[in-house]
Design a protein around this motif. Structure first.
Motif, PDB file in Angstrom:
ATOM      1  N   ARG A  75      -5.532 -10.566   7.190  1.00  0.00           N
ATOM      2  CA  ARG A  75      -4.968  -9.332   7.726  1.00  0.00           C
ATOM      3  C   ARG A  75      -4.403  -9.643   9.105  1.00  0.00           C
ATOM      4  N   THR A 113       2.872  -5.260  11.030  1.00  0.00           N
ATOM      5  CA  THR A 113       2.286  -4.018  10.524  1.00  0.00           C
ATOM      6  C   THR A 113       3.054  -3.589   9.287  1.00  0.00           C
ATOM      7  N   TYR A 114       2.368  -2.871   8.400  1.00  0.00           N
ATOM      8  CA  TYR A 114       2.960  -2.355   7.177  1.00  0.00           C
ATOM      9  C   TYR A 114       2.495  -0.915   7.033  1.00  0.00           C
ATOM     10  N   ASN A 115       3.450   0.012   6.976  1.00  0.00           N
ATOM     11  CA  ASN A 115       3.131   1.452   6.982  1.00  0.00           C
ATOM     12  C   ASN A 115       2.253   1.818   8.182  1.00  0.00           C
ATOM     13  N   GLY A 116       2.510   1.179   9.325  1.00  0.00           N
ATOM     14  CA  GLY A 116       1.783   1.488  10.552  1.00  0.00           C
ATOM     15  C   GLY A 116       0.412   0.857  10.674  1.00  0.00           C
ATOM     16  N   GLU A 117      -0.005   0.089   9.684  1.00  0.00           N
ATOM     17  CA  GLU A 117      -1.325  -0.552   9.677  1.00  0.00           C
ATOM     18  C   GLU A 117      -1.163  -2.067   9.664  1.00  0.00           C
ATOM     19  N   PRO A 118      -2.222  -2.817  10.071  1.00  0.00           N
ATOM     20  CA  PRO A 118      -2.148  -4.279   9.949  1.00  0.00           C
ATOM     21  C   PRO A 118      -1.847  -4.665   8.498  1.00  0.00           C
ATOM     22  N   ASP A 121      -3.182  -8.892  12.988  1.00  0.00           N
ATOM     23  CA  ASP A 121      -3.817  -8.235  14.124  1.00  0.00           C
ATOM     24  C   ASP A 121      -2.740  -7.978  15.162  1.00  0.00           C
ATOM     25  N   LYS A 122      -2.898  -6.928  15.960  1.00  0.00           N
ATOM     26  CA  LYS A 122      -1.874  -6.606  16.960  1.00  0.00           C
ATOM     27  C   LYS A 122      -1.670  -7.741  17.962  1.00  0.00           C
ATOM     28  N   GLY A 126      -2.860   4.423   1.908  1.00  0.00           N
ATOM     29  CA  GLY A 126      -3.552   3.178   2.191  1.00  0.00           C
ATOM     30  C   GLY A 126      -4.111   2.483   0.965  1.00  0.00           C
ATOM     31  N   SER A 164       9.081  -0.241   3.171  1.00  0.00           N
ATOM     32  CA  SER A 164       7.780   0.139   2.618  1.00  0.00           C
ATOM     33  C   SER A 164       7.917   0.540   1.154  1.00  0.00           C
ATOM     34  N   HIS A 171       0.849  -1.195   0.000  1.00  0.00           N
ATOM     35  CA  HIS A 171       0.000   0.000   0.000  1.00  0.00           C
ATOM     36  C   HIS A 171       0.882   1.241   0.000  1.00  0.00           C
TER      37      HIS A 171
END
Length: 148
Positions: free
Chosen positions: A109, A54-59, A111-112, A40, A146, A36
């Motif tokens: 996806r 995480t990838y770019n701060g997101e799941p 998850d934390k 996003g 990234s 992404h």
């Protein structure tokens, strides 16, 4: 158990079609990470067995794309084997069977609460184990560069 239940709700599968037979030369499987941009938006797919939590701060969104070059209809299903927690048996998560023609995908996806470690995905084509994919979910400090 909480990780198992969350994994079940995150499993997303796509596909259309009906039954057929399995021949190794007929199928192309690609496993990897959906890339992404900073907004996003999906911008690519990187074949890899190293999935950052995480990838770019997101799941991270990752998974498998299955293509049949002969445009034959086939079924796709999966069993996901999660890392063992201390003395427990490995947790298994069964995916739904779907019918596909030409191209289908299984996406998940992170998850934390996912554990970093080794995971396995058993891929079944037409109810026959076709391939087992081994991949690793890594902590964010170990994540891939990234894509911008």
């Amino acid at each position: 158990m909480k990780q198992f239940n969350k994994a079940l709700t995150r499993l997303v599968m796509v596909g259309l079609g009906s039954f057929g037979t399995v021949h190794a030369a007929d199928y192309n499987l690609e496993f990897g990470l959906v890339l992404h941009n900073n907004y996003g938006e999906p911008v690519g797919f990187e074949k890899t067995n190293m999935i950052p939590k995480t990838y770019n701060g997101e799941p991270a969104l990752y998974g498998l794309v299955v293509t049949n070059e002969d445009n034959k209809v086939f079924t796709l299903s999966s069993v996901h084997i999660l890392p063992q927690l201390e003395h427990d048996k490995p947790n298994k998560l069964m995916g739904k069977m779907m019918q596909i023609q030409k191209r289908g995908a299984l996406f998940m996806r992170t998850d934390k609460e996912d554990s970093a470690g080794i995971y396995h995905m058993e891929v079944y084509l037409n109810n026959v184990l076709y391939k087992t994919i081994t991949y690793q979910i890594t902590e964010p400090s170990e994540q891939l560069a990234s894509y911008r």
